[in-house]
Every structure is written in structure tokens, then in C-alpha cells.
Design an enzyme around this catalytic site. Structure first.
Site, PDB file in Angstrom:
ATOM      1  N   SER A 105       0.835  -1.198   0.000  1.00 33.16           N
ATOM      2  CA  SER A 105       0.000   0.000   0.000  1.00 33.16           C
ATOM      3  C   SER A 105       0.867   1.244   0.000  1.00 33.16           C
ATOM      4  CB  SER A 105      -0.904   0.025   1.230  1.00 33.16           C
ATOM      5  OG  SER A 105      -0.143   0.285   2.399  1.00 33.16           O
ATOM      6  N   ASP A 106       0.331   2.312  -0.567  1.00 33.53           N
ATOM      7  CA  ASP A 106       0.920   3.607  -0.280  1.00 33.53           C
ATOM      8  C   ASP A 106       0.702   3.870   1.199  1.00 33.53           C
ATOM      9  OD1 ASP A 106       2.108   6.088  -0.506  1.00 33.53           O
ATOM     10  OD2 ASP A 106       0.978   6.661  -2.296  1.00 33.53           O
ATOM     11  N   TRP A 107       1.410   4.846   1.744  1.00 38.89           N
ATOM     12  CA  TRP A 107       1.415   5.049   3.179  1.00 38.89           C
ATOM     13  C   TRP A 107       0.025   5.480   3.671  1.00 38.89           C
ATOM     14  CZ3 TRP A 107       5.165   2.783   1.487  1.00 38.89           C
ATOM     15  CH2 TRP A 107       6.331   2.520   2.180  1.00 38.89           C
TER      16      TRP A 107
END
Length: 859
Positions: free
Chosen positions: A353-355
Site C-alpha cells: 500500500s501507499d502510506w
């Protein structure tokens, strides 16, 4: 246990807790309005009915129809259920050298201006998978979950961290696409958009793309980073898009080739690469509250193509984005993650995932393998994975087979890059530069400054040059006007995340940046050459005193005006620009400054450092403006690179990776800025395939400078066109090739869109290029396909480019190779690639509107 799971949203990292009802509705199957599962899952309870338990049996999806309900604000979710899982098999096609050679990521095929090799990473992945399965064979559920869950924001040395686990040392994940993030003794490279020009994009030079990737990979490895969080390959759909400069331009083929070469280089350097952001993350305004509504054909032919090429480059990881896709969050999107990425493309690595982009525990069902940074919100101390994922597995909602697959994919990528073999330990603390225990100050720069300077010069685009105003020839005197010509008042790193504009602009802002070890301004670069020539140099960095600027320009042999335009990630707002640019005008009073100087000096040269296109109509046709140099954002050697071009030490060969329009309204898509509050705002990609130059061609709009445009200090002619079919090396698939030639659709299968028979060389186009001028120069011939009207494609579609350096009056033969995939269109009904009905033709030229040769593809 179900009542427990429904009682609370989150679990504390590593500890059991409970779920609220909203947590039972994480988002799902690829935007399908019905709840059909299109990935490798099938539910085993009656609470969720599925019309298909495998990707191969599904032939349609929501994305295959046009988006008509722009007012919808809901989020499509995956119901809580028990899901079985069968992992996709590892591809088994045998290597077929020299076209399809067995390849290790540490030893990729040599770079070529006309690549004809399709690397086969299957044996390397197979060996890595076996090692990974052996490693985790006796791991507990909790230990497997730990491999998938970051330790939380700022709880490790790197931007993202997977903890050690028995004899697995854990992973360090770190930004950025142009530098190791905010540490010392590293290089600040030109941004991705420079690579395509060649910065690196402006250069359209595969060798420089690969070299930049390799140098970055070596620096990441030297700092002990396992995963580099790049390259970024969003499409620049909106010209104001804040992070467009991190990517490679506004064409899927150019972006795909740039990503491909960058990944081969990064992983050759030893670090795992991350292809991001998957997918349709095209603006910074409210990224977690917008749904990019994209039809299936546009998704396949435009936005997903660079990720397909990333998979073919053996990329280790793919990062899913913040936004929704057809009303389903990207990190919960079964259609995109499972069906397209893992099934159709045969992706063997892992999805991270992106952050804080993970939206539920059941994201694991939809194809997410790793959550970053681990906690739901920074410093929240809870996670959708961690103890939450442990309970979901123990209670049967997520199968043990799926957890094994998640952990195996992550560990396999580590083995795939041989990071189990004496890989350096992390030797910095990204969150504390004063931590002298962990900050070992390892110098990894080598001589990469030379490459930075070369890419900066090679990617500079010469837009205008009247009567040989450039290159400069020992001018008696000159004046440099504008703050962009000089250094910042407080050094190159005065703003957090580079979130400010002061002095020469050499990178945008946000997490895609890094520290400059130093930054050469144009003043420094030009003075060095002026000293050799005996020229006098004066300067004025005041952007707002236009009267003074005009007076200083009066009587000078040359007046150089420098201006810029900046953008970045929405974590920082600069001068009211929330990541995305508010407009496409020059910053720092640039237009008025240029006009004031041009009014007083008949040899005014404009140098632009910009993250993307600008509207330059106020001054571009001014008779006293003799040259325009589009320098882009060039990294730490910016001033030297600009001087090299201005003085002819480097003959400019850069080409625009986007269109410069006459009016912002001429672009097919506009920035959406209306605040949705807590609602989901729908952004319908109604332009479909007609992005950037494709739209300008279709609508017959004349741009100021077209995609692919760029002048040189010499001239070139083209001749002797020839097209030759190439015999297939994939003899096992002759039936599929025959079917394709007759207009049949490629089959639905695992790895169907990356199949060798689709991507192997099928036609070779050869022609000659002659340098008709007096200076050695590099030309970038471009090949554009013209599909028959039956295909409903844009008038011209880039499908090939090469670069050739030629001495004065010399001639060289060059070639561009096409595959069957290059000539195919996506069939949304049959869900495969097919050759359109009718004659396919093509043009070779110097830009998207400067065609020199025409031909037909043999039938």
C-alpha cells in the site's frame, strides 16, 4: 467470533481486538457494480454470492462500459465472508534465447536503442519462490503476519520497515524516485520527467534511462535499502497534476519504456524496485476522496500499460494508490490487483500500500500483500493487518493459503534480488539525522554527478532558436535576470520536503524528493564558461522590479531570463498551490519579467525550469526573444547542464514528453478542485484514449509545441524506409499468432497480456537518417501507428522511438522493432488483445506532428 469482529474497526499492532460494522465492508472487486469476485477467490458462505470463482471465466467488468452515473458517491465494498484462495501458478514457458533468454535481475539484457529481447525472469522467480516457501514452512500465523505488516510510522530506521523474523532480517523501504530520501552522501538525480526528455523523459534515450536507474540502485543498496519506492509512472492526465514531474510524461508507450529501463537498472544495482502508483492517481487534491472512473479499454491501453512493462522488467513490488477506481479503493480493488496485475500480467512480486492507503483487513482478499507503514494513521498504534489480520485468518475469513501467498511473495522478492547474500545493513536513520549510532555517513555518490550533468543536458529541449542565437559564441557581455538564475538564499535544502521555491528549481516537492549534496545554479555554470571566454556577466535576481530588469538588459549582447513553475505532493502547500498547480503560468512574475527584458534587448533568451507545461503565449512570439530553452528540473548539476547547452558543449536532443498548449482549456482533462467534504467526488475520464497529443490530433487543435518536439543545433533528413516481417521464435504458439493475424482475440489466461508471442519482435522498420548540418548531433526518430477507422483509436499513437548520434553530413541506418502487442487494441467484450480490421499504417518523424516517412504494416 463474528460478533467480536463486528464490534471495532481496528486492532492494535500485534494484538487482537474487534471490528465495527464499517470494517466489515472493506472495498473490493475491481469496481464491479455487482459483487462478483474476479480474482482467485470464491466465498464459502451463503452471505456473498459470486458468479465466478476465477478470473479466467469472467469476460466483462464494470470498467468495460462508459461511466454514466457521475453523481454516485458510494464506495463499493467486499462483504464479510469466508474466502477460499488458490494461488496463481508461476509461468512455465521455457526460455528461448536470444529473444527470450533466462534472466537474473542482477544481470539484465544489455541496453539497446532498439530492444529486441524479452527477458525471461521465470526461472529466477521460481527459485526465489521455492526458497521463500521453505523459509516460512514452519512459521506461525503471527510470524507470517509480521512479514506483511509494517512496524508503524517512525518506528524504524527507514520510511517503511518490515521487522526481523527468525532468520529473515526484515526489510527497509525508502523513497524516492530521484534520490535516497533525506540522507547525506547521496546524489540528487534529475526527476523522472527529465528522463523522458531525457530528464530522463525529455531525452528519449534508453541508455541514459538505464544508467540513471543503475546509479540509483547502487546508491540505495549502498545505504542498506531493500526496496526503492520508485519509479513513479502516472500519466500526467491533468497538466497541473502535482506529481507529474516524478513520472515520465503523458504517453503510455514512452512512460512504459522509461519505467522498463529504470526498473532494469535499479534492480541491476541490487535494490528492489517499486512500480507506483497503481492506478489512476492523477491529481493531488483530495486523493483519498476521489474516484477515478475509467473505462476498461482506456485502462488497459493508457494507464495500465506502464505497469505491464514494469512486470516484464521483473519488478519486485507494485504500490497501490490512495484513490478509488470506479468507486473501489485502489488497495481494495480485486479487479486491478488480482485480475489484471496478478492474473493477466502474471505479476510474481508483492503489492504494497501507499502510506496509510490500506482501507480494510479484507484488502488482503482483494490482492494487497503488505500494508505500509503498518499503522492505520501515522502514530495511531493500530493496524488493519497485524493482530487484525491474525484474527481474520484464525477465524476463517481470510484463508491460510492466502496468508502464505502474501508472505511468500514478499520473501520471494527478497530472494529474487539475492538480498540474502551479504546485503548491506541499513546505515542511516531517515527520521533523525542527528542519530550518530545509526547514521554511518556512507558515501554512495561515486562519480554519479557526471551522469546527472549529462542527463540534464541531454534532456534539455530547445523550443526556439532564431538566426542561430544559440549556441553562444563568446558574447562580450551578458546579464542573467530572475531568481531562477541563482542560488537560494539559504542553500538548496532550505524547505522541508523541498516545499518552497527560491533560486534555481531542480526538483519538485514532496516525498519524491531528497537532499541536494550541492546545487549548481545557472549563474555558477555560466560564469565558469564566461571566465574562459573573457565575457562579462551581470545579474539581477529580483523578479518583481521589472523596470530594473529592463534597464539592466539594455545594451547587453545577451539577456538571459530565467523563470520556473513548481508543484509537488499535497503534504505541502506552496504559495496556495496544494500540490497541484493552480494554473499553468510562470511563477515569480515570470511573464512580466520576460516581457520587460525583451522590450529592452533584441537578443533575449528565455530559460524555463518547470515541472510541466506552461502557457507561454504572452511572450513566445515576441520578436526580441531569439531562443527558448526548456530545461525542466535537472537535479544537482542543473546550472552546469544549462551552460553546456547554451554554449554548445552539448547539442540539445531533448524532446517534449507532453504537449505545450496555447490555452489551458485546450487540454482534454482539467484539475478538479471543488472540495467534496466527506463525500466521494467522481472524476470521469470521459476523454478516454484521447490524452495529451492524441486529443489535440483528434480535435484538430494546434498546440504551441507538440508532443515529441525539440530542435537541435543541426538538421536531419530521413530516407529509405523498409518494413520486414520477423519470424516468430515462439513456435508453440503458432496457432495464436495465426488467430491474431486473422483478427481473433488473445485468450484469457494467466500471464495472457505479457505472453511472449504478443511481445516478441514481429516487424522491423528500418530507415536512414542524415545529418545535413555542420554540428554533430543526436536525433530521436519517433514511430507513430495509424490504426484503421474500425479501431476507433486516436489518429496517431506512439509505438516506437530510438536515438542516433550522427556526425556532420554523415548517414546512419536505424531500426525500430514492433511487436504484435504494439499493433493491437483491447477488446472489452472478449477481454483480450486483437489486431483491428483494416490496414495499419505508420509514420516516422521528429515529433507527433512532423512526419518524414510513411509506410504500411504488411498483412
Amino acid at each position: 467470533m463474528l460478533s467480536k469482529l463486528l464490534s471495532s474497526l481496528c486492532f492494535v499492532l500485534g494484538a487482537p481486538a474487534a471490528l465495527t460494522p464499517s470494517a466489515a465492508m472493506p472495498s473490493t472487486p475491481g469496481g464491479n457494480v455487482s459483487a462478483t469476485v474476479l480474482g482467485p477467490y470464491s466465498p464459502v458462505t451463503t452471505s456473498f454470492s459470486s458468479s465466478s470463482s476465477s478470473a479466467a471465466s469472467s469476460t466483462t467488468s464494470f470498467a468495460s462500459t462508459s461511466i454514466s452515473n457521475a453523481s454516485t458517491t458510494g464506495v463499493i465494498t467486499v462483504p464479510l465472508s469466508s474466502y477460499l484462495f488458490t494461488p496463481y501458478p508461476t509461468p512455465t514457458l521455457n526460455p528461448r534465447p536470444p529473444i527470450y533468454p533466462e534472466t537474473d535481475p542482477l544481470n539484465p539484457p544489455s541496453v539497446s536503442s532498439d530492444p529486441q529481447v524479452v527477458p525471461d525472469f521465470t526461472p529466477a522467480w521460481s527459485a526465489a519462490y521455492q526458497k521463500a516457501k521453505n523459509l516460512i514452512s514452519d512459521y506461525t500465523v503471527e510470524e507470517k503476519v509480521n512479514i506483511t505488516t509494517g512496524v508503524g510510522w517512525a518506528n524504524g530506521l527507514c520510511i517503511g520497515n518490515i521487522p526481523p523474523n527468525r532468520n529473515f532480517p526484515g526489510l527497509c523501504l525508502d523513497n524516492s524516485p530521484l534520490a535516497v530520501f533525506f540522507v547525506d552522501y547521496v546524489t540528487a538525480f534529475p526527476a523522472g520527467i527529465q528522463v523522458a526528455s531525457t530528464q530522463v523523459i525529455f531525452d528519449w534515450n534508453r541508455a541514459l534511462m538505464r544508467a540513471r536507474g543503475l546509479a540509483l540502485g547502487q546508491e540505495f543498496k549502498g545505504k542498506g535499502v531493500n526496496l526503492a519506492l520508485g519509479p513513479m509512472m502516472n500519466m500526467g492526465r491533468v497538466p497541473q497534476g502535482g506529481r507529474n514531474w516524478e513520472g515520465f510524461g503523458s504517453d503510455p508507450f514512452l512512460t512504459g519504456e522509461s519505467a522498463y529501463e529504470t526498473i532494469l537498472g535499479l534492480q541491476n544495482g541490487g535494490v528492489q524496485a517499486t512500480a507506483k502508483h497503481f492506478i489512476n492517481y492523477e491529481q493531488e487534491h483530495f486523493p483519498t476522496l476521489e474516484s477515478s472512473n475509467v473505462d476498461d479499454r482506456t485502462q488497459h491501453e493508457i494507464y495500465a500499460h506502464p505497469f505491464l512493462r514494469s512486470v516484464m522488467a521483473g519488478v519486485s513490488s507494485v504500490m497501490c494508490s490512495y484513490n478509488l477506481i470506479n468507486e473501489t479503493y485502489a488497495c481494495n480493488n480485486d479487479k486491478m490487483l488480482n485480475d489484471i496485475l496478478k492474473r493477466e500480467y502474471g505479476f510474481q512480486g508483492f503489492v504494497q500500500s501507499d502510506w496509510s492507503a490500506t482501507m480494510s483487513t479484507l484488502s488482503a482478499v482483494a490482492g494487497l500483500d503488505m500494508t505500509m507503514p503498518g499503522d492505520i494513521a501515522f502514530d495511531s498504534g493500530n493496524s488493519y493487518f497485524g493482530g487484525n489480520l491474525t484474527d481474520y485468518v484464525n477465524d476463517g475469513y481470510i484463508s491460510m493459503a492466502r496468508l502464505d501467498d502474501m508472505a511468500t511473495r514478499i520473501i520471494a522478492a527478497w530472494y529474487f534480488l539475492h538480498q540474502d547474500e551479504a546485503y548491506p545493513a541499513t546505515n542511516f536513520n531517515a527520521f533523525n539525522p542527528n542519530d550518530e549510532v545509526h547514521n554511518k555517513h556512507v558515501n554512495v555518490q561515486a562519480d554519479h554527478y557526471k551522469l546527472v550533468r549529462e542527463i540534464g543536458a541531454a534532456g534539455t529541449v530547445l523550443l526556439k532558436n532564431v538566426n542561430g542565437a544559440l549556441p553562444l559564441n563568446k558574447p562580450r557581455n551578458m546579464v542573467l535576470i530572475g531568481s531562477d538564475a541563482g542560488p537560494g538564499q539559504f542553500g538548496p535544502n532550505e524547505f522541508p520536503y523541498q516545499g518552497g521555491s527560491d533560486g534555481i528549481l531542480a526538483m519538485g516537492w514532496g516525498s519524491g524528493t531528497g537532499y541536494f549534496p550541492y546545487l549548481i545554479s545557472p549563474l555558477e555554470g555560466i560564469q565558469e564558461r564566461a571566465r574562459q571566454d573573457g565575457s562579462s556577466v551581470f545579474w539581477d535576481f529580483d523578479d518583481w522590479n521589472t523596470t530594473l530588469a529592463g534597464n539592466m538588459a539594455y545594451g547587453e549582447a545577451v539577456a538571459l531570463v530565467f523563470t520556473n513553475s513548481d508543484s509537488g505532493e499535497d503534504i505541502v502547500t506552496v504559495d496556495g498551490n496544494q500540490g497541484d498547480r493552480n494554473n499553468l503560468t510562470a511563477w515569480h512574475n515570470g511573464d512580466d519579467l520576460i516581457l520587460a527584458v525583451a522590450a529592452q534587448n533584441n537578443n533575449t533568451i528565455v530559460v524555463v525550469n518547470s515541472v510541466g507545461p506552461l502557457i507561454i503565449e504572452p511572450w513566445i512570439e515576441h520578436p526580441n526573444i531569439t531562443a527558448v530553452v526548456w530545461a525542466g528540473i535537472q537535479g544537482q548539476e542543473a546550472g552546469n547542464a544549462i551552460a553546456d547547452v547554451l554554449y554548445g558543449a552539448y547539442n540539445p536532443s531533448g524532446k517534449l514528453p507532453y504537449t505545450i498548449a496555447k490555452d489551458v482549456a485546450d487540454y482534454p482533462a482539467q484539475l478538479v478542485t471543488n472540495d467534496p467534504g466527506s463525500e466521494i467526488v467522481n472524476i470521469d475520464y470521459t476523454e478516454g484514449l484521447f490524452v495529451d497529443y492524441r486529443h489535440f490530433d483528434q480535435a484538430n487543435i494546434t498546440p504551441r509545441f507538440e508532443f515529441g518536439f525539440g530542435l537541435s543545433y543541426t538538421t536531419f533528413t530521413y530516407s529509405d524506409l523498409c518494413v520486414t516481417p520477423i519470424q516468430s521464435s515462439d513456435t508453440d504458439k503458432e496457432n495464436l499468432i495465426t488467430a491474431w493475424e486473422s483478427g481473433k482475440v488473445s485468450p484469457i489466461a494467466e500471464g495472457s497480456s505479457t505472453a511472449l508471442w504478443l511481445h516478441e519482435p514481429a516487424f522491423q522498420v528500418t530507415f536512414e537518417v542524415t545529418n545535413t548540418g555542420t554540428a554533430t548531433g543526436t536525433e530521436i526518430p519517433q514511430l507513430y501507428i495509424h490504426h484503421p477507422s474500425s479501431a476507433n483509436e486516436p489518429p496517431s499513437v506512439l509505438k516506437g522511438f530510438t536515438n542516433v548520434e550522427i556526425s556532420p553530413y554523415d548517414t546512419k541506418q536505424v531500426s525500430i522493432t514492433l511487436s504484435r502487442y504494439d499493433l493491437s487494441i483491447w477488446d472489452v467484450v472478449a477481454q483480450g488483445w486483437r489486431k483491428p480490421d483494416g490496414q495499419i499504417s505508420f509514420s516516422i518523424g521528429a515529433s507527433s506532428r512532423d512526419f518524414r516517412l510513411q509506410g504500411d504494416i504488411p498483412t
